[in-house]
Design a protein around this motif. Sequence first.
Motif, mmCIF file in Angstrom:
data_model
loop_
_atom_site.group_PDB
_atom_site.id
_atom_site.type_symbol
_atom_site.label_atom_id
_atom_site.label_comp_id
_atom_site.label_asym_id
_atom_site.label_seq_id
_atom_site.Cartn_x
_atom_site.Cartn_y
_atom_site.Cartn_z
ATOM 1 N N VAL A 299 74.178 53.786 10.465
ATOM 2 C CA VAL A 299 73.472 54.959 10.696
ATOM 3 C C VAL A 299 74.240 56.265 10.783
ATOM 4 O O VAL A 299 74.148 57.318 9.927
ATOM 5 N N LEU B 76 66.730 47.216 5.242
ATOM 6 C CA LEU B 76 66.751 46.100 6.229
ATOM 7 C C LEU B 76 66.046 44.936 5.447
ATOM 8 O O LEU B 76 65.058 45.118 4.830
ATOM 9 N N VAL C 85 61.717 55.193 10.716
ATOM 10 C CA VAL C 85 61.663 53.972 10.867
ATOM 11 C C VAL C 85 60.661 53.185 10.258
ATOM 12 O O VAL C 85 59.550 53.373 10.659
ATOM 13 N N GLU D 211 59.023 49.596 9.886
ATOM 14 C CA GLU D 211 59.414 48.467 9.762
ATOM 15 C C GLU D 211 57.990 47.716 10.446
ATOM 16 O O GLU D 211 57.434 48.545 11.395
ATOM 17 N N ILE E 221 65.214 54.494 7.559
ATOM 18 C CA ILE E 221 65.524 53.139 7.821
ATOM 19 C C ILE E 221 64.214 52.064 7.194
ATOM 20 O O ILE E 221 63.202 52.357 7.796
ATOM 21 N N LEU F 192 74.016 48.419 13.198
ATOM 22 C CA LEU F 192 73.152 49.289 12.842
ATOM 23 C C LEU F 192 73.558 50.730 13.066
ATOM 24 O O LEU F 192 73.441 51.796 12.092
ATOM 25 N N LEU G 100 68.830 53.277 4.533
ATOM 26 C CA LEU G 100 69.432 51.912 4.654
ATOM 27 C C LEU G 100 68.017 51.116 4.903
ATOM 28 O O LEU G 100 67.226 50.974 5.536
#
Length: 224
Positions: A112, A78, A5, A7, A49, A108, A76
């Motif tokens: 996924v 965002l 992830v 982010e 992500i 989400l 993916l």
Amino acid sequence: MHILVVEDEKRLAALLRRVLSEERHVVDVANDGLAGHDLATSGTYDLVILDLMLPGMDGVEICRQMRQVGVETPVLMLTARGAVEDRVAGLKTGADDYLVKPFAMEELLARVEALLRRRAKGLEAGQQLQVADLTLDLVRHEAKRGDRVIELTAKEFALLEYLMRNAGQVLSRTQIIDHVWRYDLDALSNVVDIYIHYLRDKVDRNHQRPLIKTVRGVGYKIEP
Ligand code: CA
């Protein structure tokens, strides 16, 4: 599955880690673009992500560089913005799907799981590893550079597969011996250098852009 992830919103990152861990995934988190880039281009994840707006390096650039070094991990993306041009920019650089913030966690998770299923199917189907114009067909056990078929011994094939699965990442001699010569206690200490020499001769000879690179004092890597 192993999920990265990337982010910078710490609360959202923590929430994603918790929700995905509850689904029994192993989750790593990077809070800025540069750390995210280093991890994402390692090619060791089943899914990334990726937030679009990040300090250091944005999601589109990270995705572009992943694909450039031959990392095929599904992405993916965002984004807080829903603008059509953002979606187009993201998908053009090789992102596999897109989710606009704010989103429901169920949504989400559904995306996924869909991406992971698609990837599992792809891997089952045997598929190919690819770095630039070099392809490795894992079912037919065949290597090609462009249209030219490359004849490889079993060990050469295993070494090339290991390099290509970790495209863009430097692998030490010890890592290579552990993976490719696992049960062979008689492997000579310079066996890696010898086989890299064989591979170079078959893969890179007479090519303007050699793919197999020596990183002095560290090891070897393959990248476009
Ligand atoms: Ca952000």
